[in-house]
Design an enzyme around this catalytic site. Structure first.
Site, PDB file in Angstrom:
ATOM      1  N   ALA A 147       0.839  -1.190   0.000  1.00 54.57           N
ATOM      2  CA  ALA A 147       0.000   0.000   0.000  1.00 54.57           C
ATOM      3  C   ALA A 147       0.874   1.239   0.000  1.00 54.57           C
ATOM      4  O   ALA A 147       1.858   1.318   0.730  1.00 54.57           O
ATOM      5  CB  ALA A 147      -0.907  -0.008   1.229  1.00 54.57           C
ATOM      6  N   CYS A 148       0.485   2.211  -0.791  1.00 49.59           N
ATOM      7  CA  CYS A 148       1.283   3.426  -0.946  1.00 49.59           C
ATOM      8  C   CYS A 148       1.547   4.127   0.384  1.00 49.59           C
ATOM      9  O   CYS A 148       2.651   4.588   0.633  1.00 49.59           O
ATOM     10  CB  CYS A 148       0.558   4.375  -1.903  1.00 49.59           C
ATOM     11  SG  CYS A 148       1.311   6.008  -2.060  1.00 49.59           S
ATOM     12  N   PHE A 149       0.535   4.196   1.235  1.00 46.54           N
ATOM     13  CA  PHE A 149       0.668   5.031   2.431  1.00 46.54           C
ATOM     14  C   PHE A 149       1.273   4.305   3.626  1.00 46.54           C
ATOM     15  O   PHE A 149       1.261   4.825   4.734  1.00 46.54           O
ATOM     16  CB  PHE A 149      -0.691   5.651   2.790  1.00 46.54           C
ATOM     17  CG  PHE A 149      -0.963   6.912   2.026  1.00 46.54           C
ATOM     18  CD1 PHE A 149      -0.672   8.152   2.570  1.00 46.54           C
ATOM     19  CD2 PHE A 149      -1.464   6.862   0.735  1.00 46.54           C
ATOM     20  CE1 PHE A 149      -0.895   9.318   1.863  1.00 46.54           C
ATOM     21  CE2 PHE A 149      -1.692   8.015   0.008  1.00 46.54           C
ATOM     22  CZ  PHE A 149      -1.409   9.254   0.569  1.00 46.54           C
TER      23      PHE A 149
END
Length: 291
Positions: A147-149
């Protein structure tokens, strides 16, 4: 010396259309028919965007997305999966040779992030450019899952140790640049983990990581922040930092035609979204994916 850019602030729209518009603007910049553009937009319904090289089965929980009415689309840029929900999404499109694009991917990434940093400062958020000790997974090679975050890549924006802007960039062989990314107004760690953890595996663990490492504009300011407040402030700060004067604009008829074609033939199709591309079709392209 100031420069005139086009500012597009769009109403909410679907995943296929949003990605098609970003690519249509990039194509216009390549052709020399568009000045630089800052586009600010939203997603309706909410959507997961996969990085260009990610594998569908390893990056998203399709069943959870279907149950919640969440779209899934593959971005033209690299990086990791992003859940687009309550956020401001930005895209910066630059014609070949524009100085903000820099001489390298990382130089362009830093310059755009500094302008976004000034935009957040207009809201009262003292964000800083991340400088992690180790190179992130998306730098030099694309992350295949994740996940990017859950972590910040170099020159992404953080507040109080939490990532508040996740970005990805594509540079065409021509030198034209597209950088776009997510600026959460609110961040729901549990929902994000549920839709990004394939088959539910590791969802609880991912939720704990996101709760610790991801942030939002509302969290930073200690009050609810809406799109209609955040978008103009980001645009104002960006313009001041970049020496830009805005021409408030919309898509041209040609850009809208190209976007409609791309949405139908690419971004709304299983062939594009489900099948991980083997490589770029245009030699000389370079990408950078943090988010």
């Amino acid at each position: 010396m100031t420069e005139r850019w086009r500012l597009i602030i769009d109403p909410p729209d679907g995943a296929a259309w949003n990605m098609a518009v970003d690519e249509a603007l990039l194509r216009a910049a390549e052709r020399g028919t568009s000045e630089p553009v800052l586009r600010l937009y939203r997603w309706e319904p909410a959507a997961v965007s996969l990085g260009y090289f990610q594998e569908w089965g390893r990056a998203v929980n399709e069943a959870a997305c279907r149950e919640a009415g969440i779209d899934i689309v593959r971005r033209p840029t690299g990086g990791r999966a992003v859940f687009h929900h309550r956020e401001v999404t930005y895209s910066v499109v630059l014609p070949p040779g524009h100085p903000m694009g820099g001489q390298t991917v990382m130089e362009g990434y830093r310059r755009i992030s500094e302008a976004l940093q000034a935009g957040l400062a207009r809201l009262g958020i003292a964000a800083v450019l991340a400088r992690p000790a180790a190179s992130p997974a998306g730098e030099g090679r694309e992350a295949l899952a994740g996940a990017c975050f859950d972590s910040a890549s170099r020159y992404e924006l953080e507040w109080n140790g939490r990532k508040v802007v996740g970005s990805a960039q594509l540079r065409r062989a021509s030198g034209a640049v597209l950088q776009h990314g997510s600026i959460p107004l609110e961040f729901d760690a549990e929902l994000t983990a549920r839709v990004l953890a394939p088959g539910g595996r590791g969802a609880r663990f991912l939720a704990l990581i996101l709760a610790e490492r991801a942030g939002s504009l509302s969290q930073a300011l200690g009050r609810p922040v809406e799109f209609d407040e955040a978008a103009p402030a980001i645009a104002e700060g960006f313009a001041a930092a970049a020496g830009v004067v805005w021409d408030r604009g919309f898509l041209t008829e040609e850009e809208r035609r190209v976007a409609s074609q791309l949405a139908a033939s690419r971004y709304a199709t299983d062939e594009w979204n489900r099948i991980r591309p083997a490589g770029r079709t245009d030699r000389g392209e370079a990408g950078r994916g943090g988010g």
